[in-house]
Design an enzyme around this catalytic site. Structure first.
Site, PDB file in Angstrom:
ATOM      1  CB  CYS A  48      38.906  14.561  37.307  1.00 41.16           C
ATOM      2  SG  CYS A  48      38.687  16.289  37.776  1.00 41.16           S
ATOM      3  CB  CYS A  51      38.970  15.430  42.146  1.00 42.95           C
ATOM      4  SG  CYS A  51      37.879  14.461  41.078  1.00 42.95           S
ATOM      5  CB  CYS A  97      34.688  16.211  37.435  1.00 42.10           C
ATOM      6  SG  CYS A  97      35.152  14.944  38.642  1.00 42.10           S
ATOM      7  CB  CYS A 100      36.013  17.782  42.039  1.00 40.69           C
ATOM      8  SG  CYS A 100      36.660  18.041  40.386  1.00 40.69           S
ATOM      9  CB  CYS A 120      34.092  18.286  22.591  1.00 42.12           C
ATOM     10  SG  CYS A 120      35.355  19.310  21.843  1.00 42.12           S
TER      11      CYS A 120
HETATM   12 FE    FE Z   1      37.078  15.974  39.448  1.00 39.20          FE
END
Ligand code: FE
Length: 132
Positions: A48, A51, A97, A100, A120
Site C-alpha cells: 500500500c 501505509c 487496503c 488504512c 484492477c
Molecule cells: Fe494501506
C-alpha cells in the site's frame, strides 16, 4: 481487522503526492497506461502506497491489457477489503487496503485461473519492493 482511519486528512495530504492523495483518499482513478506499474514485471511485493501494508505479489500479476496493474489474488484473504461501489452509474466492487482504508481500485469477475478474479489496481496506490 479494524478499518478505522489511522490518520487525519491533513496528515494524508502532507504525506502523499497530489496524485496519490486523489486516488487513495478520494477514490480516484489514474488514466490507463499512465501509471508506473501497469507494464512492470520485476519479482517482488506490491505494498500500500499509503501505509506500507503488503497487498499483492508479483507472482499473481498478469497482463490484462487494461493499462492498470492487474492481479488475480491478494497476498492473503485479509489484506484487501471489498465493498459495493455504486458510483458513476456502475455497480462495481471496490478494493481497499484493509489496514488504512485507502482506495486501491476495483475487483472484476473476469480474471484468469486459479481465481477468475481481476484486481484492477491503480499504480498510484502501490509501492513496489523487489525480492532478492
Ligand atoms: Fe494501506
Amino acid at each position: 481487522m479494524s478499518t478505522d482511519e489511522p490518520k487525519t486528512d491533513a496528515q494524508w495530504r502532507a504525506e502523499l503526492s497530489p496524485e496519490q492523495y486523489r486516488v487513495l483518499r478520494e477514490h480516484g482513478t489514474e488514466r490507463a497506461f499512465t501509471g508506473k506499474y501497469w507494464d512492470h514485471h520485476a519479482n517482488g511485493e506490491y505494498r500500500c502506497a499509503a501505509c506500507g501494508a503488503p497487498l499483492f505479489s508479483s507472482s499473481a500479476k498478469f497482463d490484462s491489457g487494461t493499462g492498470w496493474p492487474s492481479f488475480y489474488e491478494a497476498v492473503d484473504a485479509q489484506a484487501v477489503r471489498e465493498r459495493t461501489d455504486n458510483s458513476h452509474g456502475m455497480l462495481r466492487t471496490e478494493a481497499l487496503c484493509s489496514r488504512c482504508n485507502s482506495h486501491l481500485g476495483h475487483v472484476f469477475p473476469d480474471g484468469p485461473p486459479p481465481t477468475g478474479l481481476r484486481y484492477c489496481i491503480n499504480s498510484a496506490s502501490l509501492s513496489f519492493h523487489p525480492r532478492d
